[in-house]
Design a protein around this motif. Structure first.
Motif: not given
Length: 245
Positions: A126-144
């Motif tokens: 629907v056009g919203s812009r999304l981001a992840i803001a986390t205490n986990n490793s960004p490598r982990v987030v991208r992998t998942y």
């Protein structure tokens, strides 16, 4: 007015408040472990914390942690405790990398949060812009996210743990990085998190906040911290998005 009527009216008010919160958001920041998935559903965080403690003890550093920190069963608490005593050291860097490797292993058995995948896809569509803001490793987030076919909904806006562990939530650093990356106004941005530290970080960044609580204990912690809007399922959020004209 009967108690049933009062309860119905309260539910209606809460639904309308939630609808207003959702429709105001042009940008959405997700915490990762909780709102997106249960990262340690199969690869238990308690075991990871214990292994980090054993690794420290194997290096003769048993006394580096207090008994409470050793018994916390929280790998992030162990990491932050070592960083407080040896900030920016090689020891902290090695410990952080060990935690990252354990988080990466956990992605293969992580449990997707109910309705999270369709919610992310719908919000993105629907056009919203999304981001992840986390205490986990960004490598982990991208992998998942890559494994779930969701990476394109967020990339490149994934803001996770850096080498400066003092900037982990509740510090709003990763939220501010997300806002800057998106070019987003805080007043038009919603953070979805499941811990009091997420709420504190949202307050620090000046963004709206929606708590996700998968059980009563989580909800109480969020409410006690001051979170006004809390849902026990992301289905309600998805329904509001799907109902929009």
């Amino acid at each position: 007015m009967t108690s049933d009527t009062a309860q119905t009216e309260q539910v209606t008010v809460e639904t309308e408040n939630l609808r207003e919160l959702i429709t105001r958001a042009r940008n959405v920041l997700f915490d990762f472990d909780g709102p997106i998935c249960r990262l340690f559903a199969g690869h238990k965080a308690e075991r990871v914390a214990g292994e980090l403690v054993e690794w420290l003890e194997g290096r003769g550093l048993h006394g580096l942690l207090t008994k409470e920190e050793r018994d916390s069963l929280d790998p992030h608490m162990v990491l932050r405790a070592v960083d407080r005593r040896h900030p920016g050291s090689d020891l902290v860097a090695e410990l952080e990398e060990r935690l990252t490797q354990e988080e990466l292993r956990a992605t293969s058995s992580a449990m997707p949060t109910a309705y999270a995948d369709p919610l992310v896809r719908t919000w993105s569509a629907v056009g919203s812009r999304l981001a992840i803001a986390t205490n986990n490793s960004p490598r982990v987030v991208r992998t998942y996210l890559a494994g779930r076919g969701l990476l394109s909904c967020f990339a490149p806006h994934i803001y996770g743990r850096t080498q400066d562990l003092q900037l982990l939530k509740p510090d709003p650093h990763c939220l501010n990085r997300a806002l800057n990356g998106l070019g987003a106004a805080p007043s038009a941005t919603l953070m979805i998190g499941d811990t009091p530290t997420d709420f504190e970080a949202a307050q620090g960044a000046g963004v709206l906040f929606l708590g996700y609580a998968r059980n009563d204990r989580k909800e109480k912690l969020l409410r006690d911290a001051g979170a006004e809007h809390v849902v026990d399922s992301l289905e309600a959020v998805l329904r509001i998005l799907l109902d929009q004209p």
